[in-house]
Design a protein around this motif. Structure first.
Motif, short mmCIF file in Angstrom:
data_model
loop_
_atom_site.label_atom_id
_atom_site.label_comp_id
_atom_site.label_asym_id
_atom_site.label_seq_id
_atom_site.Cartn_x
_atom_site.Cartn_y
_atom_site.Cartn_z
N THR A 1 0.82 -1.21 0.00
CA THR A 1 0.00 0.00 0.00
C THR A 1 0.85 1.26 0.00
O THR A 1 0.31 2.37 0.02
CB THR A 1 -0.92 0.02 1.23
OG1 THR A 1 -0.11 0.07 2.42
CG2 THR A 1 -1.80 -1.21 1.28
N GLY A 2 2.16 1.09 -0.02
CA GLY A 2 3.04 2.25 0.07
C GLY A 2 2.98 2.93 1.42
O GLY A 2 3.38 4.09 1.57
N GLY A 3 2.45 2.21 2.41
CA GLY A 3 2.34 2.77 3.74
C GLY A 3 1.30 3.85 3.87
O GLY A 3 1.28 4.59 4.86
N GLN A 4 0.41 3.95 2.88
CA GLN A 4 -0.59 5.01 2.88
C GLN A 4 -2.00 4.45 3.02
O GLN A 4 -2.29 3.34 2.57
CB GLN A 4 -0.50 5.82 1.59
CG GLN A 4 0.80 6.56 1.39
CD GLN A 4 0.78 7.36 0.11
OE1 GLN A 4 -0.07 7.18 -0.75
NE2 GLN A 4 1.73 8.29 -0.02
N LYS A 5 -2.85 5.25 3.63
CA LYS A 5 -4.28 4.95 3.62
C LYS A 5 -4.87 5.49 2.32
O LYS A 5 -4.33 6.43 1.72
CB LYS A 5 -4.96 5.58 4.83
CG LYS A 5 -4.53 4.95 6.15
CD LYS A 5 -5.31 5.53 7.31
CE LYS A 5 -4.88 4.85 8.62
NZ LYS A 5 -5.65 5.39 9.78
N VAL A 6 -5.95 4.90 1.87
CA VAL A 6 -6.52 5.27 0.58
C VAL A 6 -7.98 5.64 0.76
O VAL A 6 -8.56 5.49 1.83
CB VAL A 6 -6.39 4.10 -0.43
CG1 VAL A 6 -4.94 3.70 -0.61
CG2 VAL A 6 -7.21 2.89 0.03
N ARG A 7 -8.55 6.10 -0.30
CA ARG A 7 -9.98 6.36 -0.30
C ARG A 7 -10.63 5.62 -1.46
O ARG A 7 -9.99 5.27 -2.45
CB ARG A 7 -10.28 7.85 -0.39
CG ARG A 7 -9.90 8.51 -1.70
CD ARG A 7 -10.30 9.97 -1.69
NE ARG A 7 -10.03 10.61 -2.96
CZ ARG A 7 -10.34 11.88 -3.24
NH1 ARG A 7 -10.91 12.63 -2.30
NH2 ARG A 7 -10.08 12.39 -4.42
N GLY A 8 -11.90 5.35 -1.31
CA GLY A 8 -12.63 4.64 -2.34
C GLY A 8 -14.11 4.90 -2.19
O GLY A 8 -14.56 5.48 -1.19
N THR A 9 -14.87 4.46 -3.17
CA THR A 9 -16.31 4.65 -3.16
C THR A 9 -17.00 3.32 -3.02
O THR A 9 -16.68 2.37 -3.73
CB THR A 9 -16.78 5.35 -4.44
OG1 THR A 9 -16.08 6.59 -4.58
CG2 THR A 9 -18.28 5.62 -4.39
N MET A 10 -17.91 3.25 -2.06
CA MET A 10 -18.70 2.05 -1.86
C MET A 10 -20.02 2.19 -2.63
O MET A 10 -20.69 3.22 -2.52
CB MET A 10 -18.97 1.80 -0.38
CG MET A 10 -19.75 0.53 -0.10
SD MET A 10 -19.66 0.01 1.64
CE MET A 10 -20.58 1.33 2.42
N LYS B 1 -8.23 6.00 -8.09
CA LYS B 1 -7.14 5.66 -9.01
C LYS B 1 -5.82 6.34 -8.62
O LYS B 1 -4.75 5.92 -9.07
CB LYS B 1 -7.52 6.08 -10.44
CG LYS B 1 -8.76 5.39 -10.98
CD LYS B 1 -8.57 3.90 -11.13
CE LYS B 1 -9.80 3.25 -11.76
NZ LYS B 1 -9.65 1.79 -11.88
N GLU B 2 -5.89 7.38 -7.80
CA GLU B 2 -4.68 8.07 -7.42
C GLU B 2 -3.85 7.28 -6.41
O GLU B 2 -2.67 7.57 -6.23
CB GLU B 2 -5.03 9.44 -6.83
CG GLU B 2 -5.69 10.39 -7.82
CD GLU B 2 -6.06 11.71 -7.18
OE1 GLU B 2 -5.81 11.86 -5.97
OE2 GLU B 2 -6.59 12.58 -7.89
N HIS B 3 -4.48 6.32 -5.76
CA HIS B 3 -3.76 5.54 -4.74
C HIS B 3 -3.64 4.09 -5.22
O HIS B 3 -4.64 3.39 -5.34
CB HIS B 3 -4.51 5.58 -3.41
CG HIS B 3 -4.65 6.96 -2.86
ND1 HIS B 3 -5.75 7.75 -3.08
CD2 HIS B 3 -3.80 7.69 -2.09
CE1 HIS B 3 -5.59 8.91 -2.46
NE2 HIS B 3 -4.41 8.90 -1.86
N LEU B 4 -2.43 3.68 -5.52
CA LEU B 4 -2.21 2.34 -6.03
C LEU B 4 -1.97 1.38 -4.87
O LEU B 4 -1.17 1.64 -3.98
CB LEU B 4 -1.01 2.31 -6.97
CG LEU B 4 -1.14 3.13 -8.28
CD1 LEU B 4 0.10 2.95 -9.12
CD2 LEU B 4 -2.40 2.72 -9.05
N VAL B 5 -2.70 0.27 -4.91
CA VAL B 5 -2.47 -0.82 -3.97
C VAL B 5 -2.11 -2.04 -4.82
O VAL B 5 -2.92 -2.50 -5.63
CB VAL B 5 -3.71 -1.11 -3.11
CG1 VAL B 5 -3.49 -2.31 -2.22
CG2 VAL B 5 -4.07 0.12 -2.27
#
Length: 298
Positions: A89-98, A111-115
């Protein structure tokens, strides 16, 4: 009390030198099909008809590598060359839509946060595209894959999975009660959902929705995630219809078992050795359980 529901990770190939050559993943919420018969005044094809009503979906009927399947542990082959799975996760928290797609609870990451997920049977890194929930209307139903012909037996869990707590708490889950409802989630820690185990089962199969493309590598992690009775109740109150239509629970969003047809089911679990990774050698207090399955889209 029997309970076995299913959580699916959708992955897309993420090889920097060839990412443009990768096909776009299908939009799984679109199309004219259903999991179960409903009274809507018109015919909507259920799984037994998927391959008959649309020539583009013919693999659903004639395919030889279809999913889900029944995993017979006595027929699994130990593969010592299977690598451990790695979540980055690059050590980062992400956001998304449910979303409530009418068929699943779906979480699609920004899409800005790659896992990225790598290892296991995968030859290269894959990007996490979507998390999708399957669940049953009764505690004896819920999973598409079976293990030795059965679901898992369980009772209430004292503490559920931290990631699922974000999705299934009352404040959040009620935002997606009806079809096409959506709710933005921030500060998601994907690490919380991935089970802490290096052992898994894998086989080559298909998508479990039309058009049933046989381009999936299924990875079943050998450790459950947990949900509470209240969270299961909340899931069963989600409607597969819009507010103006009759309420129909989204539960039982399950494709029936498909024949294995000589496919090999591999595992990195060495059943000949006593140890913590061998499920037959462990005695657990039974809990509500959910298998995590990673589906690699080639």
């Amino acid at each position: 009390m029997d309970m076995f529901w299913e959580l699916v990770f959708f992955l897309q190939a993420n090889c920097m030198t060839c990412i443009l050559a990768q096909p776009n993943p299908p939009k799984i919420h679109e199309g004219w099909w259903a999991y179960k018969e409903v009274v809507q005044g018109s015919f909507v094809p259920v799984p037994s008809f998927w391959g008959l009503v649309n020539s583009a979906w013919n693999l659903c009927s004639v395919g030889k590598r279809q999913s889900p399947v029944n995993i017979e542990t006595s027929h699994m082959i130990f593969d010592p060359y299977l690598k451990s799975m790695k979540l980055n996760t690059g050590g980062q928290k992400v956001r998304g839509t449910m979303y409530n797609t009418g068929r699943h609870v779906s979480v699609r990451l920004d899409k800005e946060h790659l896992v990225n997920i790598s290892g296991g049977p995968m030859m290269y890194s894959h990007r996490l595209e979507e998390i999708r929930l399957h669940f049953g209307s009764e505690d004896s139903l819920g999973s598409e894959h079976l293990l030795n012909g059965q679901a898992f037996s369980g009772e209430i869990a004292e503490a559920s999975n931290a990631f699922l707590n974000r999705l299934l708490n009352r404040e959040t889950i009620t935002r997606v009660t009806y079809k096409n409802d959506a709710y933005l989630l921030t500060g998601l820690n994907i690490d919380d959902i991935y089970p802490e185990t290096s052992s898994f089962i894998t086989y080559d199969g298909s998508m479990t929705i039309p058009p049933c493309f046989e381009t999936a590598t299924w990875i079943l992690m050998n450790k459950p995630v947990y949900v509470t009775r209240m969270q299961m109740h909340s899931l069963r109150l989600l409607s597969q219809n819009q507010p103006s239509q009759i309420f129909l629970s989204m539960s039982d969003n399950i494709r029936p078992i498909q024949p294995l047809i000589n496919r090999c089911i591999r595992t990195n679990i060495n059943f000949s050795m006593q140890g913590k990774d061998c499920p037959n050698n462990r005695v657990h207090k039974l809990q509500y359980r959910g298998r995590v399955l990673c589906q690699s889209m080639h």
